[in-house]
Design a protein around this motif. Structure first.
Motif, PDB file in Angstrom:
ATOM      1  N   ASP A  80       0.834  -1.205   0.000  1.00 29.04           N
ATOM      2  CA  ASP A  80       0.000   0.000   0.000  1.00 29.04           C
ATOM      3  C   ASP A  80       0.873   1.262   0.000  1.00 29.04           C
ATOM      4  N   HIS A  81       1.916   1.236   0.845  1.00 28.60           N
ATOM      5  CA  HIS A  81       2.797   2.397   0.953  1.00 28.60           C
ATOM      6  C   HIS A  81       3.526   2.654  -0.369  1.00 28.60           C
TER       7      HIS A  81
ATOM      8  N   LYS B 112     -10.307 -10.223   4.629  1.00 33.31           N
ATOM      9  CA  LYS B 112     -10.348  -8.773   4.431  1.00 33.31           C
ATOM     10  C   LYS B 112      -9.677  -8.369   3.128  1.00 33.31           C
TER      11      LYS B 112
ATOM     12  N   TYR C 188      -3.386   5.515   8.200  1.00 30.52           N
ATOM     13  CA  TYR C 188      -2.514   4.455   7.703  1.00 30.52           C
ATOM     14  C   TYR C 188      -1.107   5.014   7.506  1.00 30.52           C
TER      15      TYR C 188
ATOM     16  N   TYR D 172       1.299   5.530   5.172  1.00 30.96           N
ATOM     17  CA  TYR D 172       1.683   6.573   4.213  1.00 30.96           C
ATOM     18  C   TYR D 172       1.051   7.917   4.595  1.00 30.96           C
TER      19      TYR D 172
ATOM     20  N   PHE E 154      -8.038  -3.977   8.650  1.00 28.73           N
ATOM     21  CA  PHE E 154      -7.702  -4.007   7.228  1.00 28.73           C
ATOM     22  C   PHE E 154      -8.933  -3.626   6.415  1.00 28.73           C
TER      23      PHE E 154
ATOM     24  N   LYS F 138     -10.344  -2.665   2.253  1.00 29.63           N
ATOM     25  CA  LYS F 138     -10.026  -2.694   0.832  1.00 29.63           C
ATOM     26  C   LYS F 138     -10.198  -1.270   0.274  1.00 29.63           C
TER      27      LYS F 138
ATOM     28  N   ASP G  31      -9.126   1.131  -3.235  1.00 27.45           N
ATOM     29  CA  ASP G  31      -8.545   1.216  -4.583  1.00 27.45           C
ATOM     30  C   ASP G  31      -7.896  -0.095  -5.041  1.00 27.45           C
TER      31      ASP G  31
ATOM     32  N   ARG H  79      -6.534  -2.390  -3.365  1.00 23.55           N
ATOM     33  CA  ARG H  79      -5.496  -2.982  -2.501  1.00 23.55           C
ATOM     34  C   ARG H  79      -5.951  -2.929  -1.039  1.00 23.55           C
ATOM     35  N   THR H  80      -5.289  -3.750  -0.230  1.00 24.89           N
ATOM     36  CA  THR H  80      -5.672  -3.788   1.190  1.00 24.89           C
ATOM     37  C   THR H  80      -4.858  -2.766   1.960  1.00 24.89           C
ATOM     38  N   ARG H  81      -5.532  -2.063   2.826  1.00 28.29           N
ATOM     39  CA  ARG H  81      -4.859  -1.016   3.602  1.00 28.29           C
ATOM     40  C   ARG H  81      -5.043  -1.301   5.090  1.00 28.29           C
ATOM     41  N   LYS H  82      -3.962  -1.097   5.823  1.00 31.56           N
ATOM     42  CA  LYS H  82      -4.024  -1.326   7.274  1.00 31.56           C
ATOM     43  C   LYS H  82      -4.209   0.019   7.971  1.00 31.56           C
TER      44      LYS H  82
END
Lengths: 235, 112
Positions: A35-36, A233, B26, B28, B66, B68, B70, B72-75
């Motif tokens: 993600d980053h 998830k 998150y 970033y 977590f 979803k 765009d 992708r999975t984001r934490k």
């Protein structure tokens, strides 16, 4: 107003594969890094609109320095190892309830008196403990391989911990290896034999072996749940 | 001020404070927020940020979910009551600390 550019599924897969290649084996950390990096690539492409995905990606990866993800991965593993031991401790604490303590003590005392009564024939009890110990290791490995088969090669810390955690080493070293070492090195020396067939040793060995087997089973199941949760998830 | 030695000691407090200000954040987003708030004077590297986030999560000062986004999975990280207590106590400590630093260095705001 145009919609902001997004990375394609193939590009995200490329980043994920790249992280895997760089030994980021834990799924939760990889999710964050993918993600980053994706965000960094998009920001880079916004500044330099004519840059291809590959150039942008390798450009931003350079900002992680010559060691890349190595430091992040190492520190993550270190944190997760601590978490593994905390989980074990919490599980142990949750087991310390009056009925369970009573059951453990009764089992220990029962085995003690049984071993004491057997006197000359305690060896079968030791082999029973050894069999239980080997059985719990075999079952843990089998359970781990089954989980791996069902969940792919993804890892969470608990799963890695339960499979290669220090629990095995410490437990086997303390309870099995030290007394047995003397016995195997010098079989004529009966002191070691007396130690491993001593009622106190036998009662501790048998009870601890059973608890160890249960704790590892619990950890594996928890690891499986954790991974399934993350995967659900991600879907 | 991009010097790592200054940031290192405060990073945990910075992260907790920023997440406490918002519902969830998150990785970033935190780096960008620090960069924007300080107009680029403080840069938080990924190598420093993620270990701190994982440590705080481990200490149960943050919880993670977590989602979803765009494709992708984001934490996302959220502050816990335990983390909230740390923010409250560290804010007081930081005020005392900076007032002490002020005494030592006799810092004056830079007029540009």
């Amino acid at each position: 107003m145009s919609t902001p550019k997004q990375l394609t599924a193939e590009e995200l897969k490329y980043i994920d594969g790249f992280c895997k290649k760089k030994d980021v084996c834990y799924i939760d950390l990889r999710i964050e890094l993918v993600d980053h990096l994706a965000e960094m690539v998009l920001a880079y492409q916004e500044k330099h609109p004519n840059t291809s995905f590959h150039d942008a990606f390798h450009g931003v990866y350079k900002s992680f320095g010559i060691f890349g993800f190595m430091d992040i991965a190492a520190q993550h593993e270190n944190q997760m190892r601590k978490r593994y031991w905390r989980e074990i401790w919490q599980y142990t604490k949750s087991c310390i309830t009056p009925p369970r303590v009573l059951l453990t003590l009764s089992a220990s005392v029962g085995i003690y008196y049984l071993a004491d009564a057997l006197e000359a024939t305690r060896m079968p009890l030791f082999f029973l403990g050894l069999a239980l110990f080997l059985l719990s290791i075999t079952l843990t490995i089998k359970q781990f391989l089954n989980n791996k088969k069902a969940l792919g090669d993804e890892q969470t810390v608990l799963m890695a911990g339960a499979s290669r955690g220090g629990g095995f080493t410490i437990f086997s070293y303390l309870l099995l290896y030290i007394p047995l070492q003397g016995f195997w090195v010098n079989p004529g020396q009966t002191n070691n034999l007396e130690l491993i067939t001593h009622p106190i040793y036998l009662s501790i060995f048998l009870v601890a072996t059973s608890i160890f087997g249960l704790a590892n089973y619990y950890l594996q199941e928890k690891a499986k749940e954790q991974l399934q949760e993350i995967k659900a998830k991600m879907a | 001020m991009k010097n790592k030695k200054y940031i290192k000691g405060f990073l945990e407090d910075i992260v907790l404070h920023l997440i406490n200000e918002q519902d969830e954040m998150y990785g970033y987003e935190i780096t960008k927020k620090v960069q924007n708030l300080t107009k680029g004077a403080i840069a938080v590297s990924e190598g420093a940020l993620y270990p701190i986030l994982h440590k705080l999560e481990n200490e149960k000062k943050l919880t993670a979910t977590f989602k979803k986004v765009d494709g992708r999975t984001r934490k996302y990280y959220t502050i816990t009551p335990e983390g909230g207590k740390t923010v409250a106590s560290s804010s007081t400590e930081l005020i005392d600390f900076f007032s002490g630093m002020q005494q030592i260095f006799n810092l004056k705001p830079v007029v540009k």
